[in-house]
Write a protein that holds these residues in place. Structure first.
Motif, PDB file in Angstrom:
ATOM      1  N   ASP A   1     -54.638  13.492  -8.188  1.00  0.00           N
ATOM      2  CA  ASP A   1     -55.094  14.525  -9.126  1.00  0.00           C
ATOM      3  C   ASP A   1     -55.990  13.939 -10.217  1.00  0.00           C
ATOM      4  O   ASP A   1     -55.914  14.346 -11.372  1.00  0.00           O
ATOM      5  N   VAL A   2     -56.840  12.986  -9.864  1.00  0.00           N
ATOM      6  CA  VAL A   2     -57.661  12.304 -10.874  1.00  0.00           C
ATOM      7  C   VAL A   2     -58.885  13.137 -11.262  1.00  0.00           C
ATOM      8  O   VAL A   2     -59.152  14.186 -10.679  1.00  0.00           O
ATOM      9  N   GLY A   3     -59.658  12.620 -12.241  1.00  0.00           N
ATOM     10  CA  GLY A   3     -60.868  13.303 -12.670  1.00  0.00           C
ATOM     11  C   GLY A   3     -61.807  13.525 -11.500  1.00  0.00           C
ATOM     12  O   GLY A   3     -62.014  12.639 -10.679  1.00  0.00           O
ATOM     13  N   GLY A   4     -62.377  14.715 -11.409  1.00  0.00           N
ATOM     14  CA  GLY A   4     -63.253  15.059 -10.290  1.00  0.00           C
ATOM     15  C   GLY A   4     -62.525  15.836  -9.208  1.00  0.00           C
ATOM     16  O   GLY A   4     -63.142  16.635  -8.506  1.00  0.00           O
ATOM     17  N   ALA A   5     -61.221  15.630  -9.074  1.00  0.00           N
ATOM     18  CA  ALA A   5     -60.456  16.323  -8.037  1.00  0.00           C
ATOM     19  C   ALA A   5     -60.034  17.698  -8.558  1.00  0.00           C
ATOM     20  O   ALA A   5     -58.849  17.998  -8.717  1.00  0.00           O
ATOM     21  N   THR A   6     -61.031  18.541  -8.813  1.00  0.00           N
ATOM     22  CA  THR A   6     -60.749  19.826  -9.458  1.00  0.00           C
ATOM     23  C   THR A   6     -60.115  20.827  -8.493  1.00  0.00           C
ATOM     24  O   THR A   6     -59.683  21.894  -8.917  1.00  0.00           O
ATOM     25  N   ARG A   7     -60.092  20.493  -7.204  1.00  0.00           N
ATOM     26  CA  ARG A   7     -59.453  21.413  -6.235  1.00  0.00           C
ATOM     27  C   ARG A   7     -58.111  20.881  -5.756  1.00  0.00           C
ATOM     28  O   ARG A   7     -57.575  21.349  -4.757  1.00  0.00           O
ATOM     29  N   TRP A   8     -57.605  19.891  -6.470  1.00  0.00           N
ATOM     30  CA  TRP A   8     -56.310  19.305  -6.114  1.00  0.00           C
ATOM     31  C   TRP A   8     -55.189  20.314  -6.383  1.00  0.00           C
ATOM     32  O   TRP A   8     -55.255  21.104  -7.330  1.00  0.00           O
TER      33      TRP A   8
ATOM     34  N   ARG B   1     -43.785  18.352 -15.062  1.00  0.00           N
ATOM     35  CA  ARG B   1     -43.083  19.367 -14.279  1.00  0.00           C
ATOM     36  C   ARG B   1     -44.075  20.184 -13.445  1.00  0.00           C
ATOM     37  O   ARG B   1     -43.946  20.299 -12.234  1.00  0.00           O
ATOM     38  N   ASP B   2     -45.085  20.724 -14.120  1.00  0.00           N
ATOM     39  CA  ASP B   2     -46.101  21.505 -13.408  1.00  0.00           C
ATOM     40  C   ASP B   2     -47.372  20.685 -13.336  1.00  0.00           C
ATOM     41  O   ASP B   2     -48.001  20.444 -14.354  1.00  0.00           O
ATOM     42  N   ARG B   3     -47.706  20.305 -12.148  1.00  0.00           N
ATOM     43  CA  ARG B   3     -48.846  19.401 -12.001  1.00  0.00           C
ATOM     44  C   ARG B   3     -50.036  20.164 -11.426  1.00  0.00           C
ATOM     45  O   ARG B   3     -49.896  20.904 -10.449  1.00  0.00           O
ATOM     46  N   SER B   4     -51.185  19.965 -12.072  1.00  0.00           N
ATOM     47  CA  SER B   4     -52.410  20.622 -11.630  1.00  0.00           C
ATOM     48  C   SER B   4     -53.550  19.609 -11.806  1.00  0.00           C
ATOM     49  O   SER B   4     -53.310  18.502 -12.273  1.00  0.00           O
ATOM     50  N   PRO B   5     -54.801  19.951 -11.458  1.00  0.00           N
ATOM     51  CA  PRO B   5     -55.866  18.967 -11.639  1.00  0.00           C
ATOM     52  C   PRO B   5     -55.871  18.397 -13.054  1.00  0.00           C
ATOM     53  O   PRO B   5     -55.584  19.093 -14.030  1.00  0.00           O
TER      54      PRO B   5
END
Ligand code: SF4
Length: 340
Positions: free
Chosen positions: A192-199, A316-320
């Motif tokens: 979920d690093v920078g650039g992975a906006t569709r993760w 807990r809630d992981r997003s890009p």
């Protein structure tokens, strides 16, 4: 003597991004239509990069990996390879590439002293490759891998990002391809690093699931002894084939992380997830001495407490990691700028 950070981790491994440009547009790294690029006047020339590598070597760095963007789009890269390979303190010089330009450049890179090559290859299907990267270049990548194998680098690896519903059906096929060509395959959990906006968490295929899939196809899998601070855990099939898994998302390895990243414009990042880098370009161009640069780098590393992937795991809630607007404001936050 290696400088040590607050967790006792040595400064040993430097990833040098030589350009933020790339000739692919992988969906998991560069999914947007437009990007803000680093200004050309800020890009360090090879003499500047080499001078910084000398300072890092004074502080214990003995492994350098050239990254990007795509490092082979930087003109005359083999000249930089030779400059770094000639440094007695650097005992391991490696390159991570997408392979598009590898067939034509592999021989000169090897001749210049490049030791190890890692090629990113996520699929054996040319159509899927085109969908994933938005470039019709699959045959060129395979030709690059074949040429690197023919030349006999000290090590040849294939890095595969495993994305559920996209590449997770290809694990066995990629491993068999690696066996045939003489390359060690490493499966990388989608990060979920920078650039992975569709993760999203659902797209991550965890290490245990990767192992389960491969065990059903190849039989029992045994773990290999750990290799220093290397991020991949290595495993062995019954026929002797060795492969790796980089479980950065579900089982991060920050406690042993001796890696830092230098961008092509001379910002130094202590962690892939780090928000801010240390500007080494300004003092370098202002004429700072080797000792002054050494003091700056050593002092910064001594204060390092980064554990980016472990902190992300605790959420807990992981997003890009970052929204597109934030990435557009500062290209240094992009993985293609700081070298993944
Ligand atoms: S998240 Fe940061 S500290 Fe952890 S392994 Fe990656 S670069 Fe190292």
């Amino acid at each position: 003597m290696n400088a040590r950070d607050t967790l006792g981790r040595p400064l040993a491994n430097l990833r040098v991004s030589v350009t933020d440009r790339c000739n692919l547009r992988c969906q998991y790294c560069m999914p947007e239509r437009d990007y803000a690029w680093l200004p050309r006047r800020d890009i360090l020339d090879f003499e500047e990069l080499s001078a910084l590598v000398d300072v890092f070597a004074d502080l214990g760095v003995d492994k350098v990996r050239l990254t990007g963007g795509e490092p082979l789009v930087r003109r005359d890269l083999s000249r930089l390879v030779r400059m770094i390979a000639d440094k007695p303190a650097i005992r391991d010089l490696a390159l991570t590439t997408n392979g598009i330009l590898l067939a034509e450049k592999a021989a000169e890179l090897k001749e210049a002293g490049l030791g190890r090559v890692t090629v990113s290859l996520d699929t054996l299907d040319p159509n899927r490759f085109r969908e994933l990267t938005r470039i019709d270049g699959h045959a060129r990548v395979l030709a690059g891998i074949a040429e690197a194998a023919r030349l006999g680098f000290r090590a040849l690896k294939i890095d595969t990002v495993v994305i559920r519903g996209v590449t997770d059906g290809e694990l066995a096929g990629l491993l068999e391809y690696g066996q045939r060509i003489g390359a060690e395959v490493r499966f990388i959990e989608y990060m979920d690093v920078g650039g992975a906006t569709r993760w999203s968490p659902e797209k991550v295929v965890p290490r245990a699931e990767i192992l389960g899939t491969l065990a059903r196809r190849f039989g029992p899998i045994r773990p290999e002894p750990p290799e220093g601070s290397a991020p991949a855990e290595r495993f062995r099939l019954a026929d002797g084939t060795v492969f790796g898994i980089i479980a950065s998302t579900t089982a991060p390895f920050c406690r042993a992380c001796d890696r830092s990243r230098l961008t092509a414009d001379g910002l130094w990042y202590l962690c892939l997830y780090g928000a801010r880098g240390t500007d080494l370009r300004a003092p370098l161009r202002a004429g700072a001495s080797r000792e002054e640069l050494k003091a700056l780098i050593e002092g910064t590393w001594r204060g390092r407490a980064d554990r980016g992937a472990e902190e992300r795991l605790a959420l807990r809630d992981r997003s890009p990691l970052l929204p597109v607007n934030t990435l557009k404001r500062d290209p240094h936050l992009e993985m293609h700028t700081r070298g993944g």
